[in-house]
Scaffold this active site. Structure first.
Site, PDB file in Angstrom:
ATOM      1  N   SER A   1     -41.035 -88.664  44.833  1.00  0.00           N
ATOM      2  CA  SER A   1     -40.670 -89.982  44.290  1.00  0.00           C
ATOM      3  C   SER A   1     -41.197 -90.058  42.858  1.00  0.00           C
ATOM      4  CB  SER A   1     -41.358 -91.057  45.137  1.00  0.00           C
ATOM      5  OG  SER A   1     -41.295 -92.324  44.527  1.00  0.00           O
TER       6      SER A   1
ATOM      7  N   TYR B   1     -48.430 -94.428  50.223  1.00  0.00           N
ATOM      8  CA  TYR B   1     -47.167 -93.838  49.746  1.00  0.00           C
ATOM      9  C   TYR B   1     -47.388 -93.006  48.479  1.00  0.00           C
ATOM     10  CZ  TYR B   1     -42.144 -93.757  48.564  1.00  0.00           C
ATOM     11  OH  TYR B   1     -40.852 -93.365  48.271  1.00  0.00           O
TER      12      TYR B   1
HETATM   13  P1  NAD Z   1     -34.025 -94.552  54.550  1.00  0.00           P
HETATM   14  O1  NAD Z   1     -34.902 -95.517  55.294  1.00  0.00           O
HETATM   15  O2  NAD Z   1     -32.595 -94.870  54.380  1.00  0.00           O
HETATM   16  O3  NAD Z   1     -34.171 -93.112  55.199  1.00  0.00           O
HETATM   17  C1  NAD Z   1     -35.367 -92.649  55.717  1.00  0.00           C
HETATM   18  C2  NAD Z   1     -35.050 -91.685  56.813  1.00  0.00           C
HETATM   19  O4  NAD Z   1     -36.259 -91.181  57.361  1.00  0.00           O
HETATM   20  C3  NAD Z   1     -34.256 -92.335  57.961  1.00  0.00           C
HETATM   21  O5  NAD Z   1     -33.206 -91.453  58.333  1.00  0.00           O
HETATM   22  C4  NAD Z   1     -35.287 -92.458  59.057  1.00  0.00           C
HETATM   23  O6  NAD Z   1     -34.713 -92.367  60.352  1.00  0.00           O
HETATM   24  C5  NAD Z   1     -36.159 -91.243  58.762  1.00  0.00           C
HETATM   25  N1  NAD Z   1     -37.493 -91.327  59.334  1.00  0.00           N
HETATM   26  C6  NAD Z   1     -38.460 -92.248  59.108  1.00  0.00           C
HETATM   27  N2  NAD Z   1     -39.541 -91.962  59.855  1.00  0.00           N
HETATM   28  C7  NAD Z   1     -39.249 -90.821  60.550  1.00  0.00           C
HETATM   29  C8  NAD Z   1     -39.948 -90.022  61.479  1.00  0.00           C
HETATM   30  N3  NAD Z   1     -41.204 -90.332  61.889  1.00  0.00           N
HETATM   31  N4  NAD Z   1     -39.343 -88.927  62.001  1.00  0.00           N
HETATM   32  C9  NAD Z   1     -38.074 -88.610  61.627  1.00  0.00           C
HETATM   33  N5  NAD Z   1     -37.365 -89.326  60.748  1.00  0.00           N
HETATM   34  C10 NAD Z   1     -37.945 -90.423  60.221  1.00  0.00           C
HETATM   35  O7  NAD Z   1     -34.747 -94.319  53.148  1.00  0.00           O
HETATM   36  P2  NAD Z   1     -34.318 -93.535  51.821  1.00  0.00           P
HETATM   37  O8  NAD Z   1     -34.377 -94.524  50.734  1.00  0.00           O
HETATM   38  O9  NAD Z   1     -33.096 -92.744  52.026  1.00  0.00           O
HETATM   39  O10 NAD Z   1     -35.585 -92.581  51.660  1.00  0.00           O
HETATM   40  C11 NAD Z   1     -35.546 -91.182  51.935  1.00  0.00           C
HETATM   41  C12 NAD Z   1     -36.686 -90.495  51.210  1.00  0.00           C
HETATM   42  O11 NAD Z   1     -36.552 -90.703  49.808  1.00  0.00           O
HETATM   43  C13 NAD Z   1     -38.069 -91.026  51.598  1.00  0.00           C
HETATM   44  O12 NAD Z   1     -38.985 -89.961  51.655  1.00  0.00           O
HETATM   45  C14 NAD Z   1     -38.408 -91.959  50.436  1.00  0.00           C
HETATM   46  O13 NAD Z   1     -39.780 -92.091  50.248  1.00  0.00           O
HETATM   47  C15 NAD Z   1     -37.752 -91.215  49.285  1.00  0.00           C
HETATM   48  N6  NAD Z   1     -37.467 -92.066  48.115  1.00  0.00           N
HETATM   49  C16 NAD Z   1     -36.591 -93.112  48.204  1.00  0.00           C
HETATM   50  C17 NAD Z   1     -36.343 -93.875  47.065  1.00  0.00           C
HETATM   51  C18 NAD Z   1     -35.372 -95.033  47.076  1.00  0.00           C
HETATM   52  O14 NAD Z   1     -35.304 -95.757  46.086  1.00  0.00           O
HETATM   53  N7  NAD Z   1     -34.584 -95.232  48.107  1.00  0.00           N
HETATM   54  C19 NAD Z   1     -37.020 -93.598  45.883  1.00  0.00           C
HETATM   55  C20 NAD Z   1     -37.902 -92.521  45.843  1.00  0.00           C
HETATM   56  C21 NAD Z   1     -38.126 -91.754  46.969  1.00  0.00           C
END
Ligand code: NAD
Length: 275
Positions: A157, A170
């Site tokens: 991130s 985080y």
């Molecule tokens: P999201 O909530 O849409 O997806 C998260 C996924 O992780 C889901 O499919 C969920 O089922 C899965 N998950 C959560 N806990 C789990 C577990 N214990 N076991 C298996 N699966 C699990 O979120 P996103 O925004 O797509 O985020 C995905 C990644 O990207 C994360 O690591 C997040 O920190 C990172 N990220 C997101 C953003 C953003 O702006 N959306 C920015 C920077 C980093």
């Protein structure tokens, strides 16, 4: 002129990852699903993952296979649990026959000041966002080393490069992922394996969309104002990145063209970390 559908050069350009197999953790929504879709469109067989299996995950798996014409399977596992992670990687290798590409994407968030941050929430964020990537990598490396090919992508991130208040677990986990990326890259550099971190700023996903009504209430703003004045405040281009942009970057890192890129952390944040 060769027919584009049969010309091997054109085919390898449109399906650069044909014959490869990938596991994308946390891939039933958002960034994980976007990356899984992009890998499948590039010809790669894909194992999707989330905690539980059910009719929704069956449908998602079947729909993605029909849409892309590659093998798509589903490997349920809770990424906060090392034993389930080991079983998930083993199952993926058994069903897809190999594991060439590992995308560590599963992640959760909890926002609270350090003094009141619940211990169990802290442990859960570290386990899901950071330790999971150690255990998947440990399980995936032997096969990659044997075949002298591997691509590991850690979804960190912008918070892997800078801090923000109230996100101690985080930010610690995402910085940790950047460190794990460097060590994995150094240990595998001569073996045809690369490891890189992608560091997104705000990406338009359900995780972000769900925060908007609550933030609007908390800040006494309209939802549109929350997007501009809160979420995208630090993002100089004032735009969310898209899951398609992240998917395209992942495909590039997995391709031959990405073969010399290793140990890096690539911001996809509209200039946020350039401040
Ligand atoms: P999201 O909530 O849409 O997806 C998260 C996924 O992780 C889901 O499919 C969920 O089922 C899965 N998950 C959560 N806990 C789990 C577990 N214990 N076991 C298996 N699966 C699990 O979120 P996103 O925004 O797509 O985020 C995905 C990644 O990207 C994360 O690591 C997040 O920190 C990172 N990220 C997101 C953003 C953003 O702006 N959306 C920015 C920077 C980093």
């Amino acid at each position: 002129m060769p027919d584009a559908s049969t010309d091997p050069k054109t085919a390898s350009q449109s399906r650069p990852l044909a014959g490869k197999a990938a596991l994308v953790t946390g891939s039933t929504s958002g960034i994980g699903l976007g990356i899984a879709r992009a890998l499948a469109q590039a010809g790669c067989a894909v194992a999707l993952n989330a905690r539980k299996a059910g009719p929704d995950t069956d449908k998602l798996t079947n729909d993605l296979a029909a849409e892309t014409g590659v093998k798509v399977v589903y490997a349920a596992a809770d990424m906060s649990k090392p034993a389930e992670i080991k079983a998930c990687v083993a199952e993926t290798i058994k069903v897809l026959g190999r594991l060439d590409i590992l995308v560590n994407n599963a992640g959760i968030q909890h926002v609270e000041p350090i003094e009141t941050f619940p211990d169990d929430k802290y442990e859960m964020v570290i386990a899901t966002n950071l330790s999971s990537a150690f255990y998947t990598t440990k399980a995936a490396l032997p096969g990659m080393k044997q075949r002298k090919f591997g691509r590991i992508i850690n979804i960190s991130s912008a918070h892997g490069l800078i801090g923000s208040p109230f996100k101690s677990a985080y930010v610690a986990a995402k910085h940790g992922m950047v460190g794990l990326t460097k060590v994995t890259a150094l240990e595998t550099a001569e073996l045809g394996i690369t490891c890189n971190a992608i560091c997104p700023g705000y990406v338009w996903t359900p995780l972000v969309q769900k925060q908007i009504p609550d933030q609007a209430k908390a800040h006494h703003l309209s939802e549109e104002e929350v997007i501009k004045q809160v979420l995208l405040k630090e993002q100089p281009n004032k735009k969310f990145a898209t899951v398609e942009q992240l998917g395209a970057l992942a495909v590039f890192l997995c391709s031959d063209a990405g073969g010399s890129i290793t140990g890096t952390s690539i911001p996809v944040d509209g200039g946020w970390t350039a401040h």
